[in-house]
Design an enzyme around this catalytic site. Structure first.
Site, PDB file in Angstrom:
ATOM      1  CG  ASN A  99       1.483  -3.958  -6.476  1.00 18.25           C
ATOM      2  OD1 ASN A  99       0.449  -4.344  -5.956  1.00 18.25           O
ATOM      3  ND2 ASN A  99       1.558  -2.823  -7.160  1.00 18.25           N
TER       4      ASN A  99
ATOM      5  CG  ASP B 265       2.614   4.010  -5.533  1.00 18.23           C
ATOM      6  OD1 ASP B 265       1.431   4.380  -5.659  1.00 18.23           O
ATOM      7  OD2 ASP B 265       3.152   3.179  -6.297  1.00 18.23           O
TER       8      ASP B 265
END
EC number: 2.7.1.33
Length: 266
Positions: free
Chosen positions: A9, A109
């Site tokens: 992000n 992730d």
């Protein structure tokens, strides 16, 4: 050589592995509007400076929690390296069971960290990733991913504190020597730092209680070393854990084939 791309992000990390070692890693701020050509120009310059021939890259793998960035990263691999990248997703062969109600909703992730941590350290274990969110992922002794915890990230908490309270400034994150602050900024720093140390220690204890046995703890993310300084509950810090997970995932799964129409600009 393999091009490994970890798109988070906040940052996107590009790395190249030659089969025995990492040849280089480079980081850029995540921007969903950045085009494949912008990535391509930037990355090829860095590869050249590192003495890595772009033509020697024969595979690519992408892990991302930012769907909007995936299109341009895939185009980067197709248009600049003539490669169809492997995209990390739950349906691939991970080499372990994913014991979740809906595996497809898990961020790539988190699975990548679990894969690399179990490969490198063995289980049972907890992987803590200090990113935009602070995640705790649990792997049992057989390597199965059994769930985890998601908490707000440290930087997110700092920003929320500043935005919601007009008189509280935006602060940097550091380790205070004293818990009791004598003015506003030291008090804020103490609350953020020691508050997150307490969160880590408390959640590790509760996870172990649920699991029923002691567990190894591995931390990754930019703030992992700083938080690890304040607690004995983090046994290892590993800055390249997600990249290593991508590398291992690519070894387990066949590389996609680039079809002629995919090599053309869409």
């Amino acid at each position: 050589m393999k091009l490994v791309i970890d798109a988070g992000n906040t940052n996107i990390v590009f790395a190249v592995h030659d089969g025995s070692r990492w040849r280089g890693t480079w980081r850029i701020a995540t921007d969903a509007q950045r085009t494949s050509d912008e990535y391509g120009v930037w990355l090829t310059v860095l590869l050249d400076r590192a003495g890595i021939a772009a033509g020697g890259i024969d595979g690519a793998v992408i892990g991302t929690v930012v769907p909007a960035a995936l299109y341009h990263l895939r185009r980067l691999c197709r248009d600049w390296f003539s490669l169809e990248p492997l995209i990390a997703r739950a349906e691939l062969d991970w080499g372990f069971a994913i014991e979740m109600d809906n595996p497809a909703e898990i961020g790539a992730d988190r699975l990548l960290n679990a894969l690399a941590a179990h490969h490198g350290y063995g289980g049972p274990l907890i992987v803590i990733d200090f990113g935009t969110a602070t995640t705790f992922d649990v792997v049992n002794g057989n390597g199965a991913y059994v769930g985890g915890v998601i908490a707000p990230g440290i930087n997110l908490s700092v920003e929320a504190l500043h935005q919601a309270a007009a008189r509280l400034p935006r602060i940097g994150i550091g380790r205070p020597q004293l818990v009791i602050g004598k003015s506003t900024i030291p008090a804020m720093r103490s609350g953020i730092y020691w508050g997150y140390v307490g969160l880590v220690e408390g959640l590790i204890a509760r996870i172990e209680a649920d699991f029923g046995a002691p567990m190894k703890t591995i931390a990754t993310g930019g703030l992992a070393p700083l938080i690890a300084e304040g607690t004995s509950r983090i046994e290892h810090t590993d800055p390249d854990l997600t990249l290593e997970g991508l590398r291992l995932l690519a070894l387990r799964n066949p590389a996609p084939v680039l079809r002629p129409r995919e090599a053309e600009h869409e």
